[in-house]
Enzyme design. Structure first.
Site, mmCIF file in Angstrom:
data_model
loop_
_atom_site.group_PDB
_atom_site.id
_atom_site.type_symbol
_atom_site.label_atom_id
_atom_site.label_comp_id
_atom_site.label_asym_id
_atom_site.label_seq_id
_atom_site.Cartn_x
_atom_site.Cartn_y
_atom_site.Cartn_z
ATOM 1 N N ASN A 17 32.551 22.238 76.801
ATOM 2 C CA ASN A 17 33.887 22.623 76.363
ATOM 3 C C ASN A 17 34.492 21.439 75.609
ATOM 4 O O ASN A 17 34.909 20.451 76.221
ATOM 5 C CB ASN A 17 34.759 22.997 77.567
ATOM 6 C CG ASN A 17 36.184 23.345 77.161
ATOM 7 O OD1 ASN A 17 36.475 23.594 75.997
ATOM 8 N ND2 ASN A 17 37.090 23.362 78.128
ATOM 9 N N LYS A 19 37.222 21.394 73.936
ATOM 10 C CA LYS A 19 38.686 21.405 73.961
ATOM 11 C C LYS A 19 39.230 21.139 72.539
ATOM 12 O O LYS A 19 38.653 21.627 71.576
ATOM 13 C CB LYS A 19 39.218 20.426 75.000
ATOM 14 C CG LYS A 19 38.600 20.658 76.390
ATOM 15 C CD LYS A 19 39.211 19.805 77.466
ATOM 16 C CE LYS A 19 38.512 20.078 78.795
ATOM 17 N NZ LYS A 19 39.140 19.349 79.921
ATOM 18 N N HIS A 100 40.998 28.964 81.939
ATOM 19 C CA HIS A 100 40.827 27.532 82.188
ATOM 20 C C HIS A 100 42.153 26.959 82.690
ATOM 21 O O HIS A 100 43.232 27.394 82.287
ATOM 22 C CB HIS A 100 40.397 26.821 80.902
ATOM 23 C CG HIS A 100 39.958 25.406 81.107
ATOM 24 N ND1 HIS A 100 40.861 24.374 81.283
ATOM 25 C CD2 HIS A 100 38.724 24.853 81.176
ATOM 26 C CE1 HIS A 100 40.189 23.252 81.442
ATOM 27 N NE2 HIS A 100 38.899 23.505 81.386
ATOM 28 N N GLU A 102 43.783 24.399 82.066
ATOM 29 C CA GLU A 102 44.689 23.905 81.022
ATOM 30 C C GLU A 102 45.414 25.054 80.343
ATOM 31 O O GLU A 102 46.579 24.911 79.935
ATOM 32 C CB GLU A 102 43.887 23.076 80.013
ATOM 33 C CG GLU A 102 43.370 21.782 80.621
ATOM 34 C CD GLU A 102 42.227 21.147 79.861
ATOM 35 O OE1 GLU A 102 41.766 20.077 80.283
ATOM 36 O OE2 GLU A 102 41.786 21.724 78.843
ATOM 37 N N GLU A 171 36.418 24.895 88.962
ATOM 38 C CA GLU A 171 36.942 23.633 88.458
ATOM 39 C C GLU A 171 38.138 23.204 89.307
ATOM 40 O O GLU A 171 39.247 23.687 89.098
ATOM 41 C CB GLU A 171 37.419 23.787 87.013
ATOM 42 C CG GLU A 171 36.344 24.116 86.012
ATOM 43 C CD GLU A 171 36.904 24.037 84.605
ATOM 44 O OE1 GLU A 171 36.473 23.174 83.847
ATOM 45 O OE2 GLU A 171 37.810 24.832 84.283
ATOM 46 N N GLY A 177 39.377 15.996 83.921
ATOM 47 C CA GLY A 177 39.859 14.927 83.056
ATOM 48 C C GLY A 177 40.432 13.731 83.792
ATOM 49 O O GLY A 177 41.036 12.859 83.180
ATOM 50 N N SER A 217 35.178 16.629 85.627
ATOM 51 C CA SER A 217 34.670 15.265 85.433
ATOM 52 C C SER A 217 33.161 15.190 85.638
ATOM 53 O O SER A 217 32.640 14.273 86.288
ATOM 54 C CB SER A 217 35.399 14.277 86.351
ATOM 55 O OG SER A 217 36.777 14.204 86.012
#
Length: 257
Positions: A17, A19, A100, A102, A171, A177, A217
């Site tokens: 991904n 992003k 996701h 985010e 996740e 991140g 991560s």
């Protein structure tokens, strides 16, 4: 340790991904490092929308697949800035991320919108990758299973998986991140729980056939240990996928059991 028996020949999946990163230069370098390697895993790259066509053109004679980082919950209409599942399928995508963290946190997506997106994706022949996970506070309050159960049941409400399949990406939000990562034993326990939930919702066969990935991560230092776990069928890789050599090393850890 709680575990499921891995079905033989269930091919692992490693998904990148990117992003809001990357460009044509990264596409070229990634393809050069990946295209001729005989990976055991299925490799999927999710670039920004603008570069989907470029990626597909570079990969047209390879075994590497392309996915979208998002998909619209709308089929068509006056929805400026949206990209439909049918458009993504016609462009050549095979996968799309849904929900996701985010997207949930920054753009207000929720389980109801995820359910609509999964429906649209399946109707158009895309394989949706449903992203689920708990926040740091929820983790500290021992609410992981409660949160995941709600995300699964609400996002998959009225979704028939008897003749079609999805992927799940676990996740933990606190690991995305941040440089933090759930250790392999904790991740395995959660993946086992997810598989048992799928079994309760659908069937043993659906639960075992559904590939469940770990994301959060992921890097070359923890990828191999994660992939050794019986209920972890692949990895969703963020920042580490932007380094072609690093990502290639991660991909090489995956083996067909």
């Amino acid at each position: 340790m709680m575990k499921s028996k891995k079905f033989h020949n269930k091919r692992p999946i490693i998904m990148a991904n990117w992003k809001l990163n990357g460009g044509v230069d990264l596409i070229c370098s990634s393809v050069a490092s990946l295209i001729n390697q005989p990976f055991a895993a299925e490799i999927v790259i999710c670039p920004p929308y603008l570069y989907l066509r470029d990626m597909l053109n570079f990969l047209q004679h390879s075994q590497i697949n392309v996915g979208s980082q998002n998909v619209s919950k709308f089929k068509s209409g006056a929805y400026t800035g949206e990209t439909s599942a049918q458009m993504l399928k016609e462009a050549g995508c095979q996968y799309c991320l849904v929900g996701h963290s985010e997207r949930r946190e920054t753009f207000g997506e929720n389980n109801a919108s995820c359910q609509l997106k999964i429906e649209r994706a399946l109707q158009s022949g895309l394989t949706p990758v449903l992203c689920i996970g708990e926040s740091q506070k929820e983790y500290e309050c021992d609410l992981t299973e409660q949160v995941l159960t709600r995300q699964l049941t609400e996002s998959l409400e009225n979704i028939d998986l008897s003749q079609q399949s999805i992927c799940i990406a676990y996740e933990p939000v606190w690991a995305i991140g941040t440089g933090k990562s759930a250790n392999a034993q904790v991740a395995q326990k959660v993946h086992y729980f997810i598989r048992q939930q799928l079994k309760a919702m659908y069937s043993e066969q659906t639960a075992q056939n559904t590939r469940i990935m770990y994301g959060g991560s992921v890097n070359k230092n923890n990828a191999e240990t994660m992939l050794e776990q019986p209920d972890i069928d692949g990895l969703l890789v963020g920042g580490a996928s932007l380094d072609p050599a690093h990502f290639s090393e991660i991909c090489n850890y995956a083996k067909v059991v």
